[in-house]
Scaffold this motif. Structure first.
Motif, PDB file in Angstrom:
ATOM      1  N   ALA A 181       0.847  -1.195   0.000  1.00 39.34           N
ATOM      2  CA  ALA A 181       0.000   0.000   0.000  1.00 39.34           C
ATOM      3  C   ALA A 181       0.879   1.240   0.000  1.00 39.34           C
ATOM      4  N   PRO A 182       0.466   2.305  -0.737  1.00 41.83           N
ATOM      5  CA  PRO A 182       1.303   3.500  -0.802  1.00 41.83           C
ATOM      6  C   PRO A 182       1.481   4.156   0.561  1.00 41.83           C
ATOM      7  N   GLN A 183       2.643   4.826   0.740  1.00 40.43           N
ATOM      8  CA  GLN A 183       2.957   5.513   2.005  1.00 40.43           C
ATOM      9  C   GLN A 183       2.101   6.757   2.161  1.00 40.43           C
ATOM     10  N   ALA A 184       1.622   7.015   3.372  1.00 39.23           N
ATOM     11  CA  ALA A 184       0.903   8.262   3.653  1.00 39.23           C
ATOM     12  C   ALA A 184       1.903   9.329   4.085  1.00 39.23           C
ATOM     13  N   PRO A 185       1.592  10.616   3.810  1.00 35.55           N
ATOM     14  CA  PRO A 185       2.492  11.670   4.286  1.00 35.55           C
ATOM     15  C   PRO A 185       2.492  11.718   5.809  1.00 35.55           C
ATOM     16  N   ILE A 267      -7.159  19.208  -0.584  1.00 34.73           N
ATOM     17  CA  ILE A 267      -7.501  17.837  -0.178  1.00 34.73           C
ATOM     18  C   ILE A 267      -7.251  16.973  -1.406  1.00 34.73           C
ATOM     19  N   GLY A 268      -6.194  16.182  -1.361  1.00 38.94           N
ATOM     20  CA  GLY A 268      -5.823  15.393  -2.540  1.00 38.94           C
ATOM     21  C   GLY A 268      -5.473  16.271  -3.724  1.00 38.94           C
ATOM     22  N   LEU A 269      -4.936  17.450  -3.424  1.00 30.52           N
ATOM     23  CA  LEU A 269      -4.520  18.364  -4.496  1.00 30.52           C
ATOM     24  C   LEU A 269      -3.252  17.790  -5.126  1.00 30.52           C
ATOM     25  N   CYS A 270      -3.286  17.506  -6.424  1.00 31.10           N
ATOM     26  CA  CYS A 270      -2.118  16.889  -7.061  1.00 31.10           C
ATOM     27  C   CYS A 270      -2.018  17.377  -8.503  1.00 31.10           C
ATOM     28  N   PRO A 271      -0.823  17.353  -9.070  1.00 35.46           N
ATOM     29  CA  PRO A 271      -0.658  17.878 -10.426  1.00 35.46           C
ATOM     30  C   PRO A 271      -1.599  17.214 -11.440  1.00 35.46           C
ATOM     31  N   GLY A 272      -1.943  15.944 -11.235  1.00 35.57           N
ATOM     32  CA  GLY A 272      -2.809  15.237 -12.182  1.00 35.57           C
ATOM     33  C   GLY A 272      -4.243  15.723 -12.189  1.00 35.57           C
ATOM     34  N   SER A 289      -3.615  10.947   1.086  1.00 36.49           N
ATOM     35  CA  SER A 289      -3.378   9.649   1.705  1.00 36.49           C
ATOM     36  C   SER A 289      -2.176   8.959   1.090  1.00 36.49           C
ATOM     37  N   VAL A 290      -1.576   9.593   0.082  1.00 32.93           N
ATOM     38  CA  VAL A 290      -0.307   9.074  -0.447  1.00 32.93           C
ATOM     39  C   VAL A 290       0.705  10.215  -0.514  1.00 32.93           C
ATOM     40  N   ALA A 291       1.948   9.914  -0.167  1.00 32.53           N
ATOM     41  CA  ALA A 291       3.001  10.936  -0.248  1.00 32.53           C
ATOM     42  C   ALA A 291       3.205  11.301  -1.715  1.00 32.53           C
ATOM     43  N   ASP A 292       3.376  12.600  -1.999  1.00 33.63           N
ATOM     44  CA  ASP A 292       3.431  13.075  -3.375  1.00 33.63           C
ATOM     45  C   ASP A 292       4.490  14.180  -3.509  1.00 33.63           C
ATOM     46  N   PRO A 293       5.778  13.792  -3.602  1.00 31.79           N
ATOM     47  CA  PRO A 293       6.846  14.798  -3.665  1.00 31.79           C
ATOM     48  C   PRO A 293       6.666  15.774  -4.831  1.00 31.79           C
ATOM     49  N   THR A 304       2.015  18.928   4.859  1.00 32.69           N
ATOM     50  CA  THR A 304       1.091  17.904   4.383  1.00 32.69           C
ATOM     51  C   THR A 304       0.686  17.039   5.559  1.00 32.69           C
ATOM     52  N   GLY A 305      -0.414  16.329   5.409  1.00 35.33           N
ATOM     53  CA  GLY A 305      -0.858  15.429   6.467  1.00 35.33           C
ATOM     54  C   GLY A 305      -1.822  14.426   5.883  1.00 35.33           C
ATOM     55  N   ALA A 306      -2.065  13.361   6.629  1.00 34.90           N
ATOM     56  CA  ALA A 306      -2.914  12.299   6.102  1.00 34.90           C
ATOM     57  C   ALA A 306      -4.197  12.108   6.898  1.00 34.90           C
ATOM     58  N   ASP A 307      -4.334  12.784   8.030  1.00 38.35           N
ATOM     59  CA  ASP A 307      -5.469  12.505   8.906  1.00 38.35           C
ATOM     60  C   ASP A 307      -6.575  13.552   8.697  1.00 38.35           C
ATOM     61  N   PRO A 308      -7.740  13.158   8.175  1.00 38.11           N
ATOM     62  CA  PRO A 308      -8.818  14.131   7.930  1.00 38.11           C
ATOM     63  C   PRO A 308      -9.215  14.921   9.175  1.00 38.11           C
ATOM     64  N   ALA A 309      -8.945  14.371  10.371  1.00 40.66           N
ATOM     65  CA  ALA A 309      -9.295  15.108  11.597  1.00 40.66           C
ATOM     66  C   ALA A 309      -8.535  16.424  11.684  1.00 40.66           C
TER      67      ALA A 309
END
Ligand SMILES: Cc1ncc(C[n+]2csc(CCOP(=O)(O)OP(=O)(O)O)c2C)c(N)n1
Length: 523
Positions: A181-185, A267-272, A289-293, A304-309
């Protein structure tokens, strides 16, 4: 699912029979494809006996895209089926679109086993190399697994996309394990969020997959979505700021609102998911929920963070309702200038069907208009090619949606470019009397490219469609058809359509120069 007829099926691990049982237990909806006479047909035979519906497509790429769309709406990977070599090659355009749009699909294809001697060359092609750029990976049916459930979970995992499954005549042995499973930030964003007085949220498709729509609806700060996530915040709410692309023109809502913010919260903002990944005028943080350098570098993310709280402090901030209203009104007024243009057609659709319609668009200037003028109440009510800007996807996506959920009427809105590639698949709509409106936005050519051609002094001849009417083709495919040259005739055509009566085709024609100029300042 029950076994309606025939002998009970139970295959040994790694067999086509076992795969059929796993698909019946786990898949998100009907199966789509074009079979051959080999194991693909055996698979479909077993699926039929298990009560899994199958839809025969004319083109494998369309089948893959229908399956991916049904999979997205079901929240479980869809399934497409083809023969080996050319069949899988034809799935590639659909796999590419599913990869761009984040649609989960397991694409099953007949195949040679890896051990087949080189002399066996009929329809042989290197499936791994063929699909390397458009799928997360590829495995073969094997006694050791992975089974269908593991492959479907791989397709559904962040970020969703296609997985290829080879269906060799004999099960394969010795395959690599699936990737972890991909790594979370690991960073923290809560402190930044708590310290912001004028935060702006940009929600990507991850927000929907994390179930954050209710939180986004409760907020009282401006909330954009990416084009691919349009509707993840209910756009009837006063803080819903519309679509952020990163490439908005001077009259776009993003250009009006972002300079007023003191923090962008992605929230899940990514170049794609954007057209332009550039730094914001203020600091920015991102929940993922995935690290995105790559994303961190492109947007200059401060945390960055992975916890919606960590987003909870957003509920304490309030600003921007008046600014949001002014920005949206200005952009919408700009797009509605003129007598009869796509903005008026979308308004007519909204007046006739309101929240009851699922809108599907692909790419072109009419889609840019839809992104800004259409009020999406939920992300699953608006399906676009927000990521791929993939011309031609609207027909298969609309068919996938209508076959998945025949209770919700669907409007596939297409341009002169997007209507052609998969038009034959509309026979499925006639066959199943689907509640599908196909609305052609015709300016006689590739309007979105024409204006660039004109600005650069280039020829427009390759961008002009010969004989752009499809009325007779649609009638031949079994769709009721009509033409609308103005708003009144469009409104009458829509008023006379009952979705339960089956598909309707309307050809709306626009004045080409007005069409070409309509998104100026917005895009
Ligand atoms: C599969 C694919 N091929 C080519 C393109 C390049 N392209 C982008 S927009 C466009 C024209 C679309 O024309 P139309 O559907 O008529 O919409 P309009 O531009 O007139 O608004 C083309 C060819 C693309 N985005 N996708």
């Amino acid at each position: 699912m029950t076994v309606p007829k025939g002998a009970p099926i139970s295959g040994s691990a790694g067999s086509v029979e076992a795969l059929a049982e796993q698909i019946a237990a786990r898949a998100g909806g009907p199966v789509f494809g074009v079979p051959g006479g080999g194991p693909s047909l055996v698979l479909l035979d077993r699926l039929e006996r298990l009560g899994v519906p199958f839809h025969l497509a004319h083109f494998e790429g369309a089948a893959t895209l229908m399956a991916g769309t049904a999979g997205r709406l079901a929240g479980r990977a869809g399934v497409s089926v083809s023969i080996k070599g050319p069949g899988l090659a034809n799935q590639v355009p659909g796999l590419a679109a599913c990869a761009f749009e984040g649609l989960p699909v397991v694409a099953v294809a007949e195949a040679y086993p890896a051990s087949a001697p080189a002399g066996r060359a009929h329809k042989r092609m290197d499936h791994a190399r063929l699909t390397a750029a458009v799928a997360k990976g590829r495995r073969a049916v094997s006694e050791q697994g992975p089974d269908f459930a593991a492959l479907a979970a791989w397709a559904e995992a962040e970020r969703p996309g296609p997985v290829v499954l080879d269906l060799p005549p004999k099960p394969e042995k010795d395959q690599p394990p699936l990737p972890p499973a991909p790594q979370a930030p690991t960073g923290r964003i809560a402190d930044r969020v708590a310290g912001a007085r004028r935060p702006v949220v940009i929600a990507g498709t991850l927000a929907g997959r994390l179930g954050l729509a209710p939180l986004l609806s409760r907020l009282r700060v401006p909330v954009f979505s990416t084009a691919a996530a349009k509707g993840v915040v209910d756009e009837t709410l006063p803080h819903a700021a519309g679509v952020f692309t990163g490439a908005g023109g001077p009259e776009s809502p993003e250009r009006a609102l972002l300079p007023l913010a003191d923090l962008v919260v992605g929230i899940g903002l990514c170049p794609g998911e954007v057209l332009g990944a550039v730094p914001f005028p203020c600091p920015a943080v991102n929940l993922d929920s995935v690290a995105d350098p790559e994303g961190e570098a492109a947007f200059h993310l401060a945390a960055t963070g992975a916890d919606p709280a960590e987003l909870a402090p957003l509920e304490g901030a309030a600003w921007g309702a008046g600014e949001v209203r002014a920005a949206l009104e200005a952009a919408r007024a700009r797009l509605a200038e003129g007598d009869f243009l796509p903005a008026h057609a979308f308004a007519a659709l909204e007046r006739r069907f309101g929240a009851g319609l699922r809108l599907v668009v692909d790419t072109g200037d009419f889609c840019t208009v839809a992104e800004h003028v259409w009020t999406a109440r939920a992300a699953d009510r608006y399906l676009g090619s927000g990521q791929g800007r993939y011309m031609g996807t609207a027909i298969p996506m609309a068919l996938g949606a209508a076959l998945h959920d025949p209770a919700t009427p669907v409007a596939a809105v297409l341009g002169d470019g997007g209507i052609g590639p998969f038009v034959a698949e509309l026979k499925l709509a006639a066959q199943h009397r689907l509640p599908l409106l196909v609305l052609l936005m015709s300016d006689g050519g590739f309007g979105s490219i024409r204006h660039r051609a004109r600005a650069d002094g280039l020829t427009e001849r390759p961008l002009t469609v010969h004989a752009p009417s499809w009325l007779e083709v649609m009638a031949g495919l079994g769709l009721k058809s009509g033409r609308a040259d103005d708003l009144g005739s469009l409104a009458r055509g829509l008023a006379g359509w009952q979705p339960a009566d089956g598909p309707l085709y309307i050809e709306a024609t626009f004045q080409p120069d007005a069409y070409r100029a309509m998104v100026r300042g917005i895009r």
